[in-house]
Design an enzyme around this catalytic site. Structure first.
Site, PDB file in Angstrom:
ATOM      1  N   GLY A 249       0.711  -1.421  -0.039  1.00 45.91           N
ATOM      2  CA  GLY A 249      -0.028  -0.001   0.057  1.00 45.91           C
ATOM      3  C   GLY A 249       0.629   1.471  -0.149  1.00 45.91           C
ATOM      4  CD  GLU A 287       0.462  -9.384   1.331  1.00 45.51           C
ATOM      5  OE1 GLU A 287       0.594 -10.486   1.557  1.00 45.51           O
ATOM      6  OE2 GLU A 287      -0.158  -8.686   1.184  1.00 45.51           O
ATOM      7  N   PRO A 288       4.639  -5.109  -0.878  1.00 48.75           N
ATOM      8  CG  PRO A 288       6.924  -4.630  -1.067  1.00 48.75           C
ATOM      9  CD  PRO A 288       6.077  -5.444  -0.491  1.00 48.75           C
ATOM     10  N   GLY A 289       3.779  -3.620  -3.761  1.00 48.93           N
ATOM     11  CA  GLY A 289       3.503  -3.723  -5.358  1.00 48.93           C
ATOM     12  C   GLY A 289       3.721  -2.508  -6.052  1.00 48.93           C
ATOM     13  NE  ARG A 290      -0.322   2.410  -6.205  1.00 49.02           N
ATOM     14  CZ  ARG A 290      -1.409   2.467  -7.078  1.00 49.02           C
ATOM     15  NH1 ARG A 290      -1.003   3.257  -8.446  1.00 49.02           N
ATOM     16  NH2 ARG A 290      -2.494   1.762  -7.018  1.00 49.02           N
ATOM     17  CB  CYS A 354     -14.609   4.656 -28.924  1.00 47.85           C
ATOM     18  SG  CYS A 354     -13.922   4.398 -30.381  1.00 47.85           S
ATOM     19  CD  GLU A 355     -15.324   4.255 -22.760  1.00 49.05           C
ATOM     20  OE1 GLU A 355     -15.736   4.944 -22.027  1.00 49.05           O
ATOM     21  OE2 GLU A 355     -15.626   3.304 -23.133  1.00 49.05           O
ATOM     22  CE1 TYR A 383      -2.343  -3.465  -8.662  1.00 45.29           C
ATOM     23  CE2 TYR A 383      -0.832  -1.299  -8.025  1.00 45.29           C
ATOM     24  CZ  TYR A 383      -1.401  -2.591  -7.643  1.00 45.29           C
ATOM     25  OH  TYR A 383      -1.050  -3.075  -6.297  1.00 45.29           O
TER      26      TYR A 383
HETATM   27  C1  LIG Z   1      -2.737  -5.050  -4.071  1.00 46.00           C
HETATM   28  C2  LIG Z   1      -2.522  -5.737  -2.715  1.00 46.00           C
HETATM   29  C3  LIG Z   1      -0.746  -5.515  -2.290  1.00 46.00           C
HETATM   30  C4  LIG Z   1      -0.198  -4.283  -2.902  1.00 46.00           C
HETATM   31  O1  LIG Z   1      -0.538  -3.079  -2.970  1.00 46.00           O
HETATM   32  P1  LIG Z   1       0.203  -1.986  -3.536  1.00 46.00           P
HETATM   33  O2  LIG Z   1      -0.547  -0.697  -3.149  1.00 46.00           O
HETATM   34  O3  LIG Z   1       0.438  -2.070  -4.791  1.00 46.00           O
HETATM   35  O4  LIG Z   1       1.533  -2.015  -2.575  1.00 46.00           O
HETATM   36  C5  LIG Z   1      -0.440  -6.301  -1.073  1.00 46.00           C
HETATM   37  N1  LIG Z   1      -1.292  -6.942  -0.500  1.00 46.00           N
HETATM   38  C6  LIG Z   1      -2.521  -7.317  -0.937  1.00 46.00           C
HETATM   39  C7  LIG Z   1      -3.242  -8.293  -0.296  1.00 46.00           C
HETATM   40  C8  LIG Z   1      -3.142  -6.811  -2.129  1.00 46.00           C
HETATM   41  O5  LIG Z   1      -4.426  -6.962  -2.327  1.00 46.00           O
END
Ligand SMILES: *Cc1c(COP(=O)(O)O)cnc(C)c1O
Length: 425
Positions: A249, A287-290, A354-355, A383
């Site tokens: 997050g 759990e980093p993504g972004r 087309c939006e 994403y």
């Molecule tokens: C989407 C998600 C993440 C990653 O979130 P980011 O905002 O991208 O860091 C981690 N854990 C869970 C369970 C998620 O659904």
């Protein structure tokens, strides 16, 4: 329009992957590769990933947490950039992978992940997906609801024990877009604390399941680390476990006007809570993504037309097909022409779909844009590839890794034939 700033070249470059620079003629160079050359070779639109910067970020993440909490693990949230090349980088750098559903289990395994180092999420896992997780030996299954427990009880073979985490709604109202807030009491993800307690009791009594720990996730693109750290207390209250998974997050800086917390700010805030609330010696997972991938990529488009009406519309050859963040969450991005960085008049960058909502940037200054110019949008690592689609017959966007002056294709563009590949009649 009010958004448009005229940034300096340095400010502009600061949004691009670390190591980005301008060539002698003022053209943007990422990972030692001129974006002009990447576009000429692989076409546009194209997502360009700076491989060294991505690897460094993975190492920095691990180090930021391990140096503060020795039993910390980082599980990359695959969904933020779910291609095998990115997952493989994370695996090679010693990270675990967080996977949502069967498809991401398969890509993670194809990327070389040890199944024991996968964490499976999902608020609506199917029988098939739970069976896949059990068959392939996925290390941690995050139990999101009571049906997950039923499925596991049914599918785990006698004599084996599936390690489980229980996902808990932390009751934190995150200051982010509604589609990105997952920790509030009405969230569809996880169980409220009283229900989580019942789930924990059921798992503890099961002969086939092992109650490994608790999990929570507040939301995405959070720019306040204290809000992220608020998630620790609700899971700490549920008891003493081996593992506490604090989710992802952390927000990132998308625009010149924004500031985002550093990795150290984030790790310190989370671990400070852990030190006071969690048992010493327990295992922490984040759990980093972004915040792992966003900054380490950019998207390059070609300008297809410019319309000068009440406002100036600069249209490019991509849009909602390769970046849904704008329409889904209202995320603002910045942009520059690849060969003329900085300065110029305010324009609106629109896509080809087309939006009317297919507007990439409402108000950004570009230096004398012309048809055929290349436009680069930074901070598209998270994403964007994920939600790339074939709307209006778009061929899904390729991914190119750049490092030390070499560019290599890791995901090809859809071919025209791919567009009819699944049409069986
Ligand atoms: C989407 C998600 C993440 C990653 O979130 P980011 O905002 O991208 O860091 C981690 N854990 C869970 C369970 C998620 O659904």
């Amino acid at each position: 329009m009010s958004h448009a700033l005229s940034p300096t070249a340095d400010e502009l470059i600061s949004l691009f992957p670390p190591g980005t620079r301008l060539d002698g003629d003022g053209s943007v160079v990422v990972g030692g590769c001129r974006l002009e050359e990447v576009a000429a070779r692989f076409g546009t639109p194209v997502i360009v990933v700076a491989e060294h910067a991505l690897r460094q970020r993975a190492r920095d993440y691990l180090n930021a947490f391990r140096s503060r909490w020795p039993r910390a693990d980082v599980a990359f949230a695959s969904k933020s950039f779910p291609c095998t090349a990115v997952q493989r980088v994370m695996v090679q750098e010693g990270l675990h992978l967080d996977v949502a559903g069967g498809g991401e289990i398969l890509t993670a395994l194809k990327a070389g992940a040890d199944p024991a180092r996968l964490v499976l999420h999902g608020n609506a896992k199917t029988d098939e997906e739970v069976a896949m997780a059990v068959d392939r030996g996925v290390g941690l299954v995050v139990v999101d609801n009571f049906d997950d427990i039923d499925r596991l009880e049914h599918l785990v073979p006698a004599g084996r024990r599936q390690q489980c985490l229980v996902r808990v709604i932390p009751g934190v109202q995150a200051a982010t877009h509604a589609s990105q807030a997952t920790g509030h009491a009405r969230s569809k993800f996880g169980l409220l604390p009283e229900d989580a307690r019942s789930a924990i009791t059921r798992i503890e009594r099961s002969a086939k399941l092992h109650m490994q720990g608790v999990h929570t996730h507040v939301g995405s693109q959070l720019l306040d680390v204290d809000q992220l750290a608020e998630a620790v207390a609700p899971i700490a209250r549920l008891g003493t476990f081996e593992t506490y998974d604090l989710g992802g997050g952390l927000g990132v800086r998308y625009t010149y006007a924004e500031n985002a917390p550093t990795l150290d700010d984030y790790a310190e805030a989370m671990v400070a809570q852990a030190r006071t609330l969690l048992p010493e010696g327990s295992r922490l997972i984040v759990e980093p993504g972004r915040s792992m991938v966003a900054h380490n990529a950019c998207t390059v488009y070609r300008v297809t037309t410019i319309k000068r009406g009440e406002i100036v519309h600069v249209a490019v050859d991509g849009g909602m097909g390769d970046n849904l963040e704008v329409s889904l969450t209202g995320q603002r991005f910045e942009a520059t022409l690849v060969s003329r960085v900085g300065g110029g008049d305010t324009v609106t960058v629109v896509g080809r779909h087309c939006e009317s909502g297919d507007e990439l940037i409402d108000g950004v200054s570009l230096s004398d844009p012309a048809v055929g110019d290349l436009l680069a949008v930074p901070v598209t690592g998270a994403y964007c590839y994920t939600m790339s689609n074939q709307y209006n017959g778009a061929r899904r966007v390729p991914v190119v890794f750049v490092a030390d002056g070499d560019a290599r294709l890791v995901v090809r563009r859809d071919t025209w034939d791919d567009l009819v590949l699944r049409d069986v009649d």
